[in-house]
Write an enzyme that holds these catalytic residues in place. Structure first.
Site, mmCIF file in Angstrom:
data_model
loop_
_atom_site.group_PDB
_atom_site.id
_atom_site.type_symbol
_atom_site.label_atom_id
_atom_site.label_comp_id
_atom_site.label_asym_id
_atom_site.label_seq_id
_atom_site.Cartn_x
_atom_site.Cartn_y
_atom_site.Cartn_z
ATOM 1 N N LYS A 110 0.695 -1.078 0.047
ATOM 2 C CA LYS A 110 -0.169 0.035 0.088
ATOM 3 C C LYS A 110 0.843 1.325 0.085
ATOM 4 O O LYS A 110 0.309 2.373 -0.221
ATOM 5 C CB LYS A 110 -0.978 0.061 1.269
ATOM 6 C CG LYS A 110 -1.833 -1.266 0.802
ATOM 7 C CD LYS A 110 -3.162 -1.064 1.942
ATOM 8 C CE LYS A 110 -3.976 -2.189 1.494
ATOM 9 N NZ LYS A 110 -3.789 -3.421 1.106
HETATM 10 C C1 LIG Z 1 -4.322 -4.843 0.255
HETATM 11 C C2 LIG Z 1 -3.582 -5.930 0.118
HETATM 12 C C3 LIG Z 1 -3.783 -6.869 -0.788
HETATM 13 C C4 LIG Z 1 -5.053 -6.908 -1.689
HETATM 14 O O1 LIG Z 1 -4.977 -5.680 -2.741
HETATM 15 P P1 LIG Z 1 -6.413 -5.150 -3.370
HETATM 16 O O2 LIG Z 1 -5.770 -4.233 -4.229
HETATM 17 O O3 LIG Z 1 -7.255 -4.929 -2.227
HETATM 18 O O4 LIG Z 1 -6.865 -6.465 -4.051
HETATM 19 C C5 LIG Z 1 -2.958 -8.050 -0.807
HETATM 20 N N1 LIG Z 1 -1.934 -8.136 -0.016
HETATM 21 C C6 LIG Z 1 -1.684 -7.235 1.003
HETATM 22 C C7 LIG Z 1 -0.480 -7.411 1.760
HETATM 23 C C8 LIG Z 1 -2.348 -6.200 0.915
HETATM 24 O O5 LIG Z 1 -1.977 -5.178 1.977
#
Ligand SMILES: *Cc1c(COP(=O)(O)O)cnc(C)c1O
Length: 493
Positions: A110
């Site tokens: 993120k």
């Molecule tokens: C948020 C997240 C995801 C999922 O991503 P999306 O864009 O919500 O599909 C997968 N792995 C981790 C570690 C995340 O923090």
């Protein structure tokens, strides 16, 4: 350039408006529909740095920002903040590739988006002549909160309050948040679980008194959880970057299609791959990987979205989700902009918990997407095996994608390159990873990190080792009913 709400062809916004509002007034998500002016030739990216590629891609998606302005914004967002100037390096593992998205300031994927979003918000606010302070209220189950705190830290014109469930996040995640630096940040525990924290934040946004207070105080309430197009755009860039990397190492010839396997929760990451395709990247299959909460796998395979099922708490918690908001954007794109259809399906989902996509949409989707799911046991098995056989350490989310990749390769036998997106550092989930390696599992998160390092020698990200010596700045813990007054005090200009 106009961005349309997924639920109405007459609700359009400019880029800065879409970024500042986050969500459209009718509850839909702003989406670009005409990609003809957004085409990028991968050949033009080969001698660019990761930051330049990001500036180019985000700039194409938001042409309301002049190229020089966007490049400078992206430069400030990323320069010196990631472990490597590559931002998102590609690593060969066996005869596949792993795209590492976790080299940012909080070791979470993120970071890629939340490093940029605050600057897009501030720039949009200036463009629109808005002088209100932007107050970000966010509920977190762990990862988003820290990445948002780090992204908004000391960004002028913004404040951020993060609420997390008391006892509901890991030791390491809690330490990451309560030691957060910055003059404009606040972190507070909520007595309750994540849903309580999330419901509390949503209630504040919907509260007339809160909104009246905000307007009087020249504060604009906003959320880093929201499905902001400004959060999606920076993610499109790493698809282009990884493709350029594969061309430069000779793994791929310009023009070849590449498959991407994406560990999926809210469908944001994988949708960014679809946007990259529409912007001219030769994308083969986008493979959606789910854990036991496999509502998306079922949807891609059958066309039926059914959220009426048991919610599983898994070892890949960031993918524990039953309503994947960003899928709404894909429905609009794949139905050739049938706004009425999207509105009807979203109403059905809200009212009955289930909807069925028409056959034509199902066909379009199945040409482009595949889907596989993995149980906790399968993901844990993959972590141990990939470490033993390839000396590469997967985190539990990436492990779900690894299992999906193996199934995809067995079933589809692709002859072109396949890339697995890796979304977290294994050191954020040391207990699960140690379990996979048959290691002894200490209870304390930091001891577990040490032990994992002793076993593997894989370097621990600096931001995580440094946590240990840091003083906790925040110790507030409140009941859900106190959230509004707490937020008001915290964001008061
Ligand atoms: C948020 C997240 C995801 C999922 O991503 P999306 O864009 O919500 O599909 C997968 N792995 C981790 C570690 C995340 O923090």
């Amino acid at each position: 350039m106009k961005y349309y709400s997924t639920r109405s062809g007459s609700t359009a916004a400019t880029g800065p408006e879409a970024i500042l509002r986050g969500i459209a007034p009718d509850g839909g998500l702003y989406t670009p529909l005409d990609f003809s002016g957004m085409q990028i030739r991968p050949a033009d990216l080969l001698d660019m740095s990761a930051i330049e590629i990001s500036g180019t891609v985000v700039g194409k998606l938001f042409p309301d920002f002049a190229p020089g302005e966007m490049n400078q914004l992206i430069e400030r967002a990323y320069r010196g903040k990631f472990e490597t100037d590559e931002l998102t390096p590609v690593v060969p593992v066996g005869d596949r590739y792993v795209l590492e998205l976790f080299r940012g300031p909080t070791s979470a994927f993120k970071d890629v988006a939340l490093s940029v979003l605050p600057r897009l918000i501030v720039a949009s606010r200036e463009k629109l002549g808005v002088t209100d302070e932007i107050a970000i209220l966010t509920a977190t189950s762990g990862d988003t909160g820290k990445a948002a705190l780090e992204g908004f830290r000391d960004v002028p014109g913004t404040r951020i309050v993060v609420f997390y469930p008391d006892g509901g996040v890991s030791d390491v995640q809690r330490a990451q948040m309560v030691t957060q630096q910055g003059a404009n940040v606040r972190v507070c525990a909520i007595r309750g679980n994540f849903d309580d924290a999330q419901a509390g934040v949503k209630a504040i946004f919907a509260d007339d008194e809160a909104n009246g207070w905000a307007a009087k105080s020249s504060v604009r309430l906003s959320s880093a959880n929201s499905i902001n197009l400004g959060r999606l755009a920076p993610q499109v860039a790493y698809y282009f970057k990884s493709y350029a990397d594969l061309v430069l190492t000779g793994a791929v010839t310009l023009g070849d299609e590449v498959n991407f396997v994406v560990p999926t929760g809210n469908f944001g990451d994988i949708l960014a791959g679809e946007l990259a395709r529409r912007m001219g990247l030769p994308v083969g299959k986008l493979v959606c990987a789910s854990n036991a909460n496999n509502v998306l796998t079922d949807f891609i395979r059958t066309g039926r979205y059914d959220r009426r099922r048991e919610f599983h708490k898994t070892v890949s918690p960031s993918m524990d989700i039953l309503v994947s908001s960003n899928l709404e954007r894909y429905l609009l794109l794949a139905s050739d902009c049938d706004f009425a259809l999207v509105r009807r399906l979203m109403d059905e989902l809200r009212d009955t918990g289930v909807y069925e996509a028409p056959a034509s949409l199902r066909e379009t989707m199945r040409r482009r997407f595949s889907a596989y799911c993995a149980t906790d046991a399968e993901a844990i098995e993959a972590i141990g095996r990939v470490w033993r056989e390839q000396e590469y350490l997967l985190d539990p989310h990436t492990a779900v994608a690894w299992v999906a990749m193996e199934r995809f390769c067995r079933e589809a036998a692709p002859t072109n390159a396949t890339v697995v997106l890796s979304t977290a550092s294994p050191y954020k989930f040391p207990h699960t990873v140690l379990r996979a390696m048959d290691g002894e599992v200490p209870q304390d998160g930091f001891e577990a990190m040490d032990r994992l390092f002793d076993l593997t020698g894989v370097p621990v990200p600096k931001n995580l080792t440094e946590l240990r010596g840091k003083r906790a700045r925040f110790s507030d813990c409140i009941g859900r009913e106190e959230m509004l007054s707490y937020a008001q005090r915290a964001v008061q200009p």
